[in-house]
Design a protein around this motif. Structure first.
Motif, PDB file in Angstrom:
ATOM      1  N   CYS A 165       0.827  -1.211   0.000  1.00 28.17           N
ATOM      2  CA  CYS A 165       0.000   0.000   0.000  1.00 28.17           C
ATOM      3  C   CYS A 165       0.858   1.257   0.000  1.00 28.17           C
ATOM      4  CB  CYS A 165      -0.925  -0.005   1.216  1.00 28.17           C
ATOM      5  SG  CYS A 165      -2.083  -1.402   1.261  1.00 28.17           S
ATOM      6  N   CYS A 217      -5.633  -1.856  -6.093  1.00 29.79           N
ATOM      7  CA  CYS A 217      -6.945  -1.429  -5.583  1.00 29.79           C
ATOM      8  C   CYS A 217      -7.509  -0.311  -6.460  1.00 29.79           C
ATOM      9  CB  CYS A 217      -6.828  -0.936  -4.144  1.00 29.79           C
ATOM     10  SG  CYS A 217      -6.311  -2.210  -2.972  1.00 29.79           S
ATOM     11  N   SER A 253     -11.667   3.919  -5.679  1.00 30.51           N
ATOM     12  CA  SER A 253     -12.705   4.031  -4.654  1.00 30.51           C
ATOM     13  C   SER A 253     -12.441   3.140  -3.458  1.00 30.51           C
ATOM     14  CB  SER A 253     -14.065   3.675  -5.266  1.00 30.51           C
ATOM     15  OG  SER A 253     -14.064   2.339  -5.751  1.00 30.51           O
ATOM     16  N   GLN A 254     -11.361   2.349  -3.499  1.00 29.48           N
ATOM     17  CA  GLN A 254     -11.068   1.397  -2.434  1.00 29.48           C
ATOM     18  C   GLN A 254      -9.911   1.881  -1.586  1.00 29.48           C
ATOM     19  OE1 GLN A 254     -10.348  -2.124  -4.716  1.00 29.48           O
ATOM     20  NE2 GLN A 254     -12.522  -2.663  -4.882  1.00 29.48           N
ATOM     21  N   GLN A 255      -9.790   1.274  -0.414  1.00 28.52           N
ATOM     22  CA  GLN A 255      -8.694   1.548   0.492  1.00 28.52           C
ATOM     23  C   GLN A 255      -7.793   0.323   0.546  1.00 28.52           C
ATOM     24  OE1 GLN A 255     -10.720   2.396   4.150  1.00 28.52           O
ATOM     25  NE2 GLN A 255     -11.015   4.572   3.661  1.00 28.52           N
ATOM     26  N   CYS A 256      -6.492   0.565   0.422  1.00 31.21           N
ATOM     27  CA  CYS A 256      -5.517  -0.524   0.476  1.00 31.21           C
ATOM     28  C   CYS A 256      -5.129  -0.772   1.925  1.00 31.21           C
ATOM     29  CB  CYS A 256      -4.296  -0.175  -0.371  1.00 31.21           C
ATOM     30  SG  CYS A 256      -3.001  -1.440  -0.328  1.00 31.21           S
ATOM     31  N   ILE A 257      -5.273  -2.021   2.371  1.00 28.63           N
ATOM     32  CA  ILE A 257      -4.919  -2.420   3.736  1.00 28.63           C
ATOM     33  C   ILE A 257      -3.799  -3.444   3.647  1.00 28.63           C
ATOM     34  CG2 ILE A 257      -5.749  -3.343   5.921  1.00 28.63           C
ATOM     35  CD1 ILE A 257      -7.065  -0.733   5.108  1.00 28.63           C
ATOM     36  N   CYS A 305      -7.978  -5.061  -0.479  1.00 29.50           N
ATOM     37  CA  CYS A 305      -8.667  -3.850  -0.940  1.00 29.50           C
ATOM     38  C   CYS A 305     -10.028  -3.784  -0.261  1.00 29.50           C
ATOM     39  CB  CYS A 305      -8.813  -3.853  -2.460  1.00 29.50           C
ATOM     40  SG  CYS A 305      -7.239  -3.835  -3.351  1.00 29.50           S
ATOM     41  N   GLN A 306     -10.211  -2.796   0.550  1.00 31.17           N
ATOM     42  CA  GLN A 306     -11.467  -2.648   1.288  1.00 31.17           C
ATOM     43  C   GLN A 306     -12.202  -1.383   0.850  1.00 31.17           C
ATOM     44  OE1 GLN A 306     -10.800  -2.759   5.487  1.00 31.17           O
ATOM     45  NE2 GLN A 306     -10.088  -4.896   5.487  1.00 31.17           N
ATOM     46  N   CYS A 307     -13.531  -1.437   0.968  1.00 31.76           N
ATOM     47  CA  CYS A 307     -14.353  -0.271   0.646  1.00 31.76           C
ATOM     48  C   CYS A 307     -14.520   0.595   1.883  1.00 31.76           C
ATOM     49  CB  CYS A 307     -15.726  -0.716   0.137  1.00 31.76           C
ATOM     50  SG  CYS A 307     -15.658  -1.583  -1.447  1.00 31.76           S
ATOM     51  N   PRO A 308     -14.621   1.900   1.724  1.00 31.03           N
ATOM     52  CA  PRO A 308     -14.859   2.777   2.873  1.00 31.03           C
ATOM     53  C   PRO A 308     -16.205   2.487   3.512  1.00 31.03           C
ATOM     54  CG  PRO A 308     -14.223   4.031   0.915  1.00 31.03           C
ATOM     55  CD  PRO A 308     -14.524   2.646   0.461  1.00 31.03           C
ATOM     56  N   CYS A 353     -16.402  -0.386  -5.590  1.00 27.99           N
ATOM     57  CA  CYS A 353     -17.113  -0.043  -4.352  1.00 27.99           C
ATOM     58  C   CYS A 353     -18.345   0.777  -4.723  1.00 27.99           C
ATOM     59  CB  CYS A 353     -16.211   0.753  -3.413  1.00 27.99           C
ATOM     60  SG  CYS A 353     -14.869  -0.219  -2.708  1.00 27.99           S
TER      61      CYS A 353
END
Length: 438
Positions: free
Chosen positions: A122, A129, A132-136, A144-147, A157
């Protein structure tokens, strides 16, 4: 052809494959197993990265992962852990052989000294990702997670429409990644930001001009007595009560803010709330008569008259009575006595109307009495109606309007045929017609 012997030391999948040779045979090695190629400089077999050498090694949404001796086609969200996590080190690491020319660490790790440490994909922007996604970052890989407020559909997302779940009591407004609740007019959002509670507009400066009543979700404006609510529902307009009826006051109606009052003309005072009553100036002492004058109250005022009403040849025998002595020759054809009386009537009195009764005070036996208007009724507004031998009634025959004054001589003629005697007496009645009908 020279014989070739290959001794393979096959370990677990998580460790790189190592080619082992006996010392006697090291110089005679010329071939490597599938997935490896001979490195002339190191005189060792090295892994072939098929993900780089094979064009479009994986099709569609599959991602190519290089593997010792081959490669894997896995979904983009898949993660391959090729090294165990060590709990005795601050960073995940695996043993590394430094004498190798290629990266000996598993995918997601890099060599640091004699160990393999996790790569923060990240931070190094080595992830795939979506914007629109957040890299964790995770151990050996990343996710890759969505807010908050978004859900993952495919690789994108998508905003969650929280309003579908009826989180709000009144109105729900969906916004990207969140939502907000709104209340109908007359309500405000409660502390939980979802429920709506009634607003007391009367305590919050409602625009009512006079009185405000709070109700559920709204408020009502009301006016004090004597006012009407305006078309805007807030202002109060004075009611002109005087314009509704001419009978509210006996004389004159005066409109005032929120009410009305009755007033009376000079010489009258208000009796109750609407009637006018004559002021008796003679009793209240507000008259302007002198010491030798008599005060006579009339409608709307008073009259100051001389105490001695008698004119020659009459002489005064009492306060209001004058006689003409028979010893005076000029009294022979004149009434024997004149009595002065005063009365007041209102204007526009209904007719015919009895206004004054005449009553004889002395009656002689055998005398016949008759009554007539001797003078003062030139226009015929009055007439005499005889009741009996000793009494008669003065009647108003026509409606009269004041202020006006009549002086009527009402004569009683007495005739005694037996004694051949005739005499008369006069009641001089002053009639004052007031200026009003009350």
């Amino acid at each position: 052809m020279k014989a070739t012997y290959v001794l393979l030391c096959v370990g677990l999948l998580v460790l790189p494959a190592t080619i082992c040779q006996s010392p006697a045979e090291r110089d005679s090695y010329t071939e490597c197993t599938d997935g490896y190629e001979w490195d002339v400089q190191t005189q060792l077999c090295r892994d072939i990265n098929e993900c780089d050498t094979i064009q479009e090694a994986c099709q569609g949404e599959m991602k190519c992962f290089n593997h010792y001796g081959g490669y894997l086609c896995l979904p983009r969200s898949a993660h391959v852990v090729t090294a165990p996590e060590s709990s005795s080190q601050s960073e995940p690491s695996v043993p590394v052989e430094t004498n190798e020319a290629f990266n000996p660490c598993p995918v997601g790790y890099r060599a640091q000294g004699e160990t393999c440490v996790d790569i923060d994909e990240c931070e190094l922007d080595m992830h795939d990702c979506q914007p629109s996604q957040q890299c964790i970052n995770t151990v050996g890989t990343y996710t890759c997670q969505c807010p908050d407020g978004y859900s993952k559909i495919g690789i994108e997302c998508v905003d969650i429409d929280e309003c579908r779940y009826r989180y709000c009591q009144h109105r729900c407004v969906n916004v990207p990644g969140s939502f907000s609740c709104e209340c109908e007019p007359g309500f405000q959002l409660a502390g939980n930001n979802r429920s709506c509670v009634d607003v007391n507009e009367c305590e919050m400066g409602a625009p009512c001009q006079q009185r405000c009543y709070n109700s559920y979700g709204t408020f009502l404006c009301r006016c004090d007595q004597g006012y009407d609510l305006g078309p805007d529902g807030y202002s109060c307009n004075d009611i002109d009560e005087c314009s509704y009826s001419s009978f509210l006051c006996q004389f004159q109606c005066m409109n005032e803010p929120g009410r009305f009052s009755c007033v009376c003309p000079d010489g009258y005072e208000l009796h109750g709330t609407r009637l006018c009553q004559d002021v008796n100036e003679c009793e209240t002492g507000t008259h302007l008569c002198g010491e030798r004058q008599a005060c006579v109250n009339i409608h709307g005022g008073h009259q100051c008259l001389d105490s001695n009403h008698c004119q020659d040849p009459y002489v005064q025998v009492s306060e209001n009575r004058c006689i003409c002595p028979v010893v005076k020759p000029e009294c022979r054809d004149m009434p024997f006595s004149i009595v002065h009386r005063y009365m007041s009537i209102t204007s526009e009195r209904s007719v015919p109307s009895d206004i004054f009764q005449i009553q004889a005070t002395s009656v002689y036996p055998g005398a016949n009495n008759s009554f007539r208007i001797r003078s003062g009724d030139e226009n015929g507004e009055f007439y005499i109606r005889q009741i009996n031998n000793i009494g008669a009634m003065l009647v108003l025959a026509r409606a009269v309007t004041g202020p006006k004054e009549y002086v009527l001589d009402l004569e009683m003629v007495s005739v005694n045929p037996l004694m051949n005697y005739q005499t008369s007496s006069v009641l001089r009645l002053s009639v004052y017609v007031g200026p009003h009908a009350f």
